[in-house]
Motif scaffolding. Structure first.
Motif, PDB file in Angstrom:
ATOM      1  N   ARG A   1       0.817  -1.140  -0.094  1.00 18.13           N
ATOM      2  CA  ARG A   1      -0.041   0.144  -0.051  1.00 18.13           C
ATOM      3  C   ARG A   1       0.853   1.202   0.071  1.00 18.13           C
ATOM      4  O   ARG A   1       0.210   2.350  -0.032  1.00 18.13           O
ATOM      5  CB  ARG A   1      -0.976   0.105   1.206  1.00 18.13           C
ATOM      6  CG  ARG A   1      -2.006  -1.135   1.101  1.00 18.13           C
ATOM      7  CD  ARG A   1      -2.846  -1.105   2.101  1.00 18.13           C
ATOM      8  NE  ARG A   1      -3.446   0.169   2.303  1.00 18.13           N
ATOM      9  CZ  ARG A   1      -3.490   1.103   3.273  1.00 18.13           C
ATOM     10  NH1 ARG A   1      -2.904   1.024   4.412  1.00 18.13           N
ATOM     11  NH2 ARG A   1      -4.295   2.292   3.134  1.00 18.13           N
ATOM     12  N   THR A   2       2.127   1.098  -0.017  1.00 18.39           N
ATOM     13  CA  THR A   2       2.799   2.315   0.250  1.00 18.39           C
ATOM     14  C   THR A   2       3.133   3.234  -1.175  1.00 18.39           C
ATOM     15  O   THR A   2       3.440   2.525  -2.289  1.00 18.39           O
ATOM     16  CB  THR A   2       4.475   1.901   0.616  1.00 18.39           C
ATOM     17  OG1 THR A   2       4.239   1.144   1.719  1.00 18.39           O
ATOM     18  CG2 THR A   2       5.212   3.438   0.888  1.00 18.39           C
ATOM     19  N   ASN A   3       2.608   4.475  -1.143  1.00 19.42           N
ATOM     20  CA  ASN A   3       2.951   5.360  -2.187  1.00 19.42           C
ATOM     21  C   ASN A   3       4.255   5.328  -2.871  1.00 19.42           C
ATOM     22  O   ASN A   3       5.226   5.815  -1.720  1.00 19.42           O
ATOM     23  CB  ASN A   3       2.134   6.703  -1.763  1.00 19.42           C
ATOM     24  CG  ASN A   3       2.147   7.694  -2.989  1.00 19.42           C
ATOM     25  OD1 ASN A   3       2.686   7.526  -4.121  1.00 19.42           O
ATOM     26  ND2 ASN A   3       1.226   8.822  -2.755  1.00 19.42           N
ATOM     27  N   LEU A   4       4.444   5.143  -4.083  1.00 14.09           N
ATOM     28  CA  LEU A   4       5.961   5.625  -4.587  1.00 14.09           C
ATOM     29  C   LEU A   4       6.603   6.747  -4.239  1.00 14.09           C
ATOM     30  O   LEU A   4       7.639   7.116  -4.177  1.00 14.09           O
ATOM     31  CB  LEU A   4       6.033   5.005  -5.775  1.00 14.09           C
ATOM     32  CG  LEU A   4       5.333   3.717  -6.037  1.00 14.09           C
ATOM     33  CD1 LEU A   4       5.848   3.143  -7.687  1.00 14.09           C
ATOM     34  CD2 LEU A   4       6.031   2.753  -5.257  1.00 14.09           C
ATOM     35  N   ALA A   5       5.414   7.645  -4.099  1.00 17.20           N
ATOM     36  CA  ALA A   5       6.111   9.317  -4.191  1.00 17.20           C
ATOM     37  C   ALA A   5       6.579   9.560  -2.802  1.00 17.20           C
ATOM     38  O   ALA A   5       7.125  10.569  -2.463  1.00 17.20           O
ATOM     39  CB  ALA A   5       4.723  10.071  -4.335  1.00 17.20           C
ATOM     40  N   TYR A   6       6.058   8.675  -1.838  1.00 16.14           N
ATOM     41  CA  TYR A   6       6.636   8.637  -0.546  1.00 16.14           C
ATOM     42  C   TYR A   6       8.167   8.234  -0.411  1.00 16.14           C
ATOM     43  O   TYR A   6       8.911   8.569   0.308  1.00 16.14           O
ATOM     44  CB  TYR A   6       5.779   7.928   0.549  1.00 16.14           C
ATOM     45  CG  TYR A   6       6.562   7.698   1.799  1.00 16.14           C
ATOM     46  CD1 TYR A   6       6.651   8.364   2.888  1.00 16.14           C
ATOM     47  CD2 TYR A   6       6.836   6.168   1.842  1.00 16.14           C
ATOM     48  CE1 TYR A   6       7.153   7.927   4.154  1.00 16.14           C
ATOM     49  CE2 TYR A   6       7.750   5.703   3.238  1.00 16.14           C
ATOM     50  CZ  TYR A   6       7.841   6.778   4.115  1.00 16.14           C
ATOM     51  OH  TYR A   6       8.382   6.179   5.260  1.00 16.14           O
ATOM     52  N   LEU A   7       8.368   7.278  -1.190  1.00 13.07           N
ATOM     53  CA  LEU A   7       9.615   6.332  -1.148  1.00 13.07           C
ATOM     54  C   LEU A   7      10.851   7.234  -1.867  1.00 13.07           C
ATOM     55  O   LEU A   7      11.925   7.319  -1.448  1.00 13.07           O
ATOM     56  CB  LEU A   7       9.498   5.089  -1.565  1.00 13.07           C
ATOM     57  CG  LEU A   7       9.098   4.065  -0.786  1.00 13.07           C
ATOM     58  CD1 LEU A   7       8.825   2.510  -1.415  1.00 13.07           C
ATOM     59  CD2 LEU A   7       9.915   3.746   0.176  1.00 13.07           C
TER      60      LEU A   7
END
Length: 329
Positions: free
Chosen positions: A166-172
């Protein structure tokens, strides 16, 4: 006795019996879906347990005014559904006795896991990587020595808000390397980590249990289309090789973030052995190898399906052990 453990999270509600024969995962996003009471009633009717052991993390969902409201809603839902002995695991890894601060029940699913790992494996760093977050729990002398809340664990790098699905790639990622050069990332929910791991064949379509970012399908092509949007492109504009490179960079970043957090916890607690659990075991193993740490797999010890719902299984095992003690007394 038929004992089940239930782990009620913000996105998923997981179920496991103490004997490991019953394992279920229900996608119930609390922030948008009020089906939890009905789902628990269905579970109660289907399984008819003699005892239920509950852990939770869903109280943080932003549909609740605060954690107190979330805990109360979850407890009320459980108690309305089950007509049997119900016990709640608190952040100390004990059963809540009804006195003291109710907030001890908040985000305590990892404490049940640490209790079982401490008893059966001993000193280690227990790392459980799920769909949304990664718990990094130091265990010494059979008990966890982690912070008692999500906030304190974030401060201590014992919680990393990064998961397999569920992790947004823009966060990573701030930028990505593609054929055209280094490209900044769009700050939109265009794709999640599940898309990267589907493209890399690290997960199957069946394991992609959460919603997609665009509400579309969960095929490899669908995932590639979403990954292309992260750099404001589509599949006519960048090549399949570029999309694959994007997915590889997502994986590398998650391993790096995980390794850094584990290293910090390891140094502060003088531990160099990891026990891995969750659908992200494949990433934890890579992080352990990078750090040169011994790694023990929950999937290999208890089974892959149990690893995916380990807090629920650990909570059920806690109830079982308690019930045996009471019977002998």
């Amino acid at each position: 006795m038929k004992i089940i453990g239930i782990d009620i999270g913000g996105a998923n509600t997981k179920l496991a019996s103490a004997d490991g024969e019953t394992i279920e995962l229900h996608y119930i996003p609390l922030w948008k879906d009020t089906r939890l009471p009905e789902a628990l009633e269905e579970i109660a009717e289907e399984h008819g347990p003699d005892g239920v052991s509950v852990v939770m993390t869903g109280e943080l969902a932003d549909c609740f005014e605060d954690k107190d409201a979330g805990i109360s809603f979850i407890m009320e839902s459980v108690e309305n559904a089950f007509d049997c002995d119900i016990r709640y695991v608190d952040s100390e890894g004990k059963f809540y006795d009804g006195s003291g601060d109710l907030r001890k029940l908040a985000a305590a699913n990892w404490a049940a896991s640490a209790n079982l790992i401490g008893n059966e494996i001993g000193d280690c760093i227990f790392v459980d990587m799920g769909s949304t977050t990664s718990d990094i729990i130091p265990i010494k002398d059979g008990r966890h020595v982690a912070g008692m809340s999500d906030f304190s664990r974030l401060v201590r790098s014992e919680l990393v808000y990064s998961g397999v699905l569920r992790t947004n790639l823009a966060y990573l990622l701030d930028s990505l390397d593609v054929d055209a050069g280094k490209c900044r990332v769009s700050s939109e929910l265009f794709a999640t980590t599940a898309d990267a791991y589907l493209v890399l064949d690290d997960i199957s379509e069946e394991l992609y249990t959460c919603e997609t970012a665009d509400g579309a399908g969960k095929t490899r092509t669908d995932a590639m289309r979403r990954l292309a949007r992260v750099v404001c492109a589509d599949l006519a504009e960048i090549s399949p090789d570029d999309v694959f490179r994007i997915a590889e960079q997502v994986k590398e970043k998650q391993i790096t973030v995980l390794s850094e957090a584990i290293s910090q916890v390891a140094e502060e607690n003088e531990l160099d052995r990891i026990v891995s659990a969750g659908i992200g075991e494949f990433l934890i193993r890579d992080a352990a190898k990078r750090l040169g740490f011994e790694s023990i797999s929950v999937a290999e010890k208890w089974g892959y399906e149990i690893s995916k719902v380990f807090p629920a299984y650990a909570a059920a095992r806690m109830f079982e052990a308690d019930a045996l003690k009471e019977k002998k007394a």
